[in-house]
Design an enzyme around this catalytic site. Structure first.
Site, mmCIF file in Angstrom:
data_model
loop_
_atom_site.group_PDB
_atom_site.id
_atom_site.type_symbol
_atom_site.label_atom_id
_atom_site.label_comp_id
_atom_site.label_asym_id
_atom_site.label_seq_id
_atom_site.Cartn_x
_atom_site.Cartn_y
_atom_site.Cartn_z
ATOM 1 N N LYS A 140 -0.006 11.422 -8.525
ATOM 2 C CA LYS A 140 -0.606 11.787 -6.993
ATOM 3 C C LYS A 140 0.757 12.041 -6.076
ATOM 4 C CE LYS A 140 -5.196 9.609 -7.023
ATOM 5 N NZ LYS A 140 -5.865 8.445 -6.074
ATOM 6 N N GLU A 186 7.162 -7.081 1.484
ATOM 7 C CA GLU A 186 8.189 -6.254 1.613
ATOM 8 C C GLU A 186 7.221 -4.889 1.513
ATOM 9 O OE1 GLU A 186 9.381 -7.985 -1.603
ATOM 10 O OE2 GLU A 186 9.298 -9.274 0.208
ATOM 11 N N LEU A 242 -12.465 -1.823 -2.924
ATOM 12 C CA LEU A 242 -12.539 -0.623 -3.603
ATOM 13 C C LEU A 242 -12.531 -0.657 -5.182
ATOM 14 C CD1 LEU A 242 -11.412 0.170 -0.898
ATOM 15 C CD2 LEU A 242 -9.407 1.357 -1.970
ATOM 16 N N GLY A 298 -1.120 2.174 -3.512
ATOM 17 C CA GLY A 298 -1.873 3.636 -3.250
ATOM 18 C C GLY A 298 -3.185 3.459 -2.716
HETATM 19 P P1 ATR Z 1 -3.325 1.057 -6.546
HETATM 20 O O1 ATR Z 1 -2.944 2.530 -6.761
HETATM 21 O O2 ATR Z 1 -4.763 0.960 -7.323
HETATM 22 O O3 ATR Z 1 -3.442 0.707 -5.054
HETATM 23 P P2 ATR Z 1 -0.987 -0.212 -7.185
HETATM 24 O O4 ATR Z 1 -0.381 0.790 -6.264
HETATM 25 O O5 ATR Z 1 -0.507 -0.713 -8.498
HETATM 26 O O6 ATR Z 1 -2.612 0.348 -7.398
HETATM 27 O O7 ATR Z 1 -1.092 -1.546 -6.181
HETATM 28 C C1 ATR Z 1 -1.865 -2.553 -6.745
HETATM 29 C C2 ATR Z 1 -2.025 -3.710 -5.620
HETATM 30 O O8 ATR Z 1 -2.688 -4.797 -6.080
HETATM 31 C C3 ATR Z 1 -0.909 -4.097 -5.074
HETATM 32 O O9 ATR Z 1 -1.076 -4.319 -3.675
HETATM 33 C C4 ATR Z 1 -0.443 -5.318 -5.750
HETATM 34 O O10 ATR Z 1 0.314 -6.305 -5.130
HETATM 35 P P3 ATR Z 1 2.104 -6.198 -5.065
HETATM 36 O O11 ATR Z 1 2.528 -5.114 -4.307
HETATM 37 O O12 ATR Z 1 2.503 -7.599 -4.529
HETATM 38 O O13 ATR Z 1 2.227 -6.110 -6.446
HETATM 39 C C5 ATR Z 1 -1.781 -5.906 -5.880
HETATM 40 N N1 ATR Z 1 -1.954 -6.954 -6.957
HETATM 41 C C6 ATR Z 1 -1.969 -6.743 -8.261
HETATM 42 N N2 ATR Z 1 -2.107 -7.777 -8.927
HETATM 43 C C7 ATR Z 1 -2.179 -8.763 -8.010
HETATM 44 C C8 ATR Z 1 -2.102 -10.276 -8.288
HETATM 45 N N3 ATR Z 1 -2.355 -10.929 -9.480
HETATM 46 N N4 ATR Z 1 -2.061 -10.966 -6.671
HETATM 47 C C9 ATR Z 1 -2.128 -10.504 -5.648
HETATM 48 N N5 ATR Z 1 -1.963 -9.091 -5.776
HETATM 49 C C10 ATR Z 1 -1.923 -8.113 -6.639
#
Ligand code: ATR
Length: 295
Positions: A80, A168, A236, A143
């Site tokens: 994307k 961050e 979502l 994303g």
């Molecule tokens: P998408 O495109 O579906 O948003 P992504 O960009 O990989 O996928 O984002 C995943 C989100 O889920 C992020 O906000 C991630 O948190 P981090 O930025 O700290 O990695 C969050 N996420 C994934 N696993 C998690 C977990 N076990 N606990 C809390 N947040 C989680």
């Protein structure tokens, strides 16, 4: 349902338009179901296929699609952002978000759009929810959260709190949205500090991957005190259709929906852009039934 595909009643012929999805992987996508069903419902001679494209091959894939006369493309993970350098033009919201999921053919090449943002807006609207002047908590900063945060800015939300495991990334997303809107709308907040919020009528948008199948017994926020503050929730995630986040909100008598309607409306908006039509509420409802059957 009778009208599943245009091609139940018609033949692919010399006028059949082609649209496609590029991503990696694409095997489990519901987009072919969405667009081939819409083509059938709207009587449009169009076929939609999913094509796996490896990172690094996006530019040649888009160039090839244009040369082959492809009407439009959807773009999914992980392309994307990479696809932006292959566009001849970009819609203002897609540019702000920095992410494109729909390409629309023009004479000069493809113009890029982000229908995830408008798809989320229409999904919320179908629940009777407006973001205007509302306090919103977005869980996540990836994303999907990005689309939600820019939608809040576009819709004039009151305050937007971005809570993410990695603080961050929440700060970066807040800065990006605030830079775009020229306000201090967004504030990063720790996932552990949500109960300190001074609002009891929050809209909460769950945009992390926590709760996604097979991790169905987890929610990114477990503290019950947070859910007391939520008036409406939108997850979502749509596999499963009733996540722990959703159950936490519904158990308190509040409304919460899953992401299937966002998937529905992002697809509908792309279809509308490609074919210069408006998909009616009646057709949207029929398509939603098909999507739910397929899950
Ligand atoms: P998408 O495109 O579906 O948003 P992504 O960009 O990989 O996928 O984002 C995943 C989100 O889920 C992020 O906000 C991630 O948190 P981090 O930025 O700290 O990695 C969050 N996420 C994934 N696993 C998690 C977990 N076990 N606990 C809390 N947040 C989680």
């Amino acid at each position: 349902m009778a009208d599943i595909s245009y091609f139940d009643k018609n033949e692919i012929d010399g006028r059949t338009k082609v649209c496609m999805l590029i991503g990696n992987p694409v095997e489990h996508t519901l987009s072919p179901l969405i667009h081939n069903t819409l083509a059938g419902l709207c009587g449009i001679n169009m076929v939609y296929v999913a094509c796996p494209v490896r990172p690094g091959n996006v530019e040649s894939a888009v160039r090839g699609a244009f040369d082959l006369g492809v009407l439009g493309l959807n773009v999914t993970v992980p392309h994307k952002i990479e696809v932006i350098s292959s566009l001849c033009d970009i819609d203002h919201m897609a540019k702000a978000v920095g992410s494109v999921n729909t390409l629309v053919r023009t004479e000069a090449g493809y113009k890029g759009y982000n229908t995830d943002v408008s798809g989320l807006m229409r999904a919320l609207r179908s629940d009777g929810v407006s973001l205007k002047d509302r306090d919103v908590v977005i869980l996540g900063a990836g994303g999907a959260a990005r689309s939600a945060a820019f939608l809040c800015a576009e819709q004039g939300s009151g305050r937007v709190f971005i809570a993410n495991r990695s603080v961050e990334k929440a700060e970066e997303l807040s800065d990006a949205v605030n830079g775009y809107s020229g306000t201090d709308l967004c504030k990063p907040i720790s996932l552990n500090n949500l109960t300190a919020l001074d609002s009891n009528s929050l809209i909460s948008i769950q945009a992390t991957s926590v709760g996604l199948y097979p991790d169905t017994e987890s929610a990114v926020v477990e503290d019950p005190a947070f859910y007391e503050k939520v008036e409406y929730g939108f997850d979502l995630v749509y596999r499963p259709g009733n996540t722990k986040f959703m159950r936490n909100i519904r158990e308190r008598g509040k409304k919460c929906s899953n992401g299937i309607t966002m998937l529905l409306y992002q697809g509908i908006r792309a279809f509308e852009l490609w074919n210069h039509i408006n998909v009616s509420d009646e057709m949207s409802a029929k398509l939603l039934v098909r999507l739910k059957e397929a899950l």
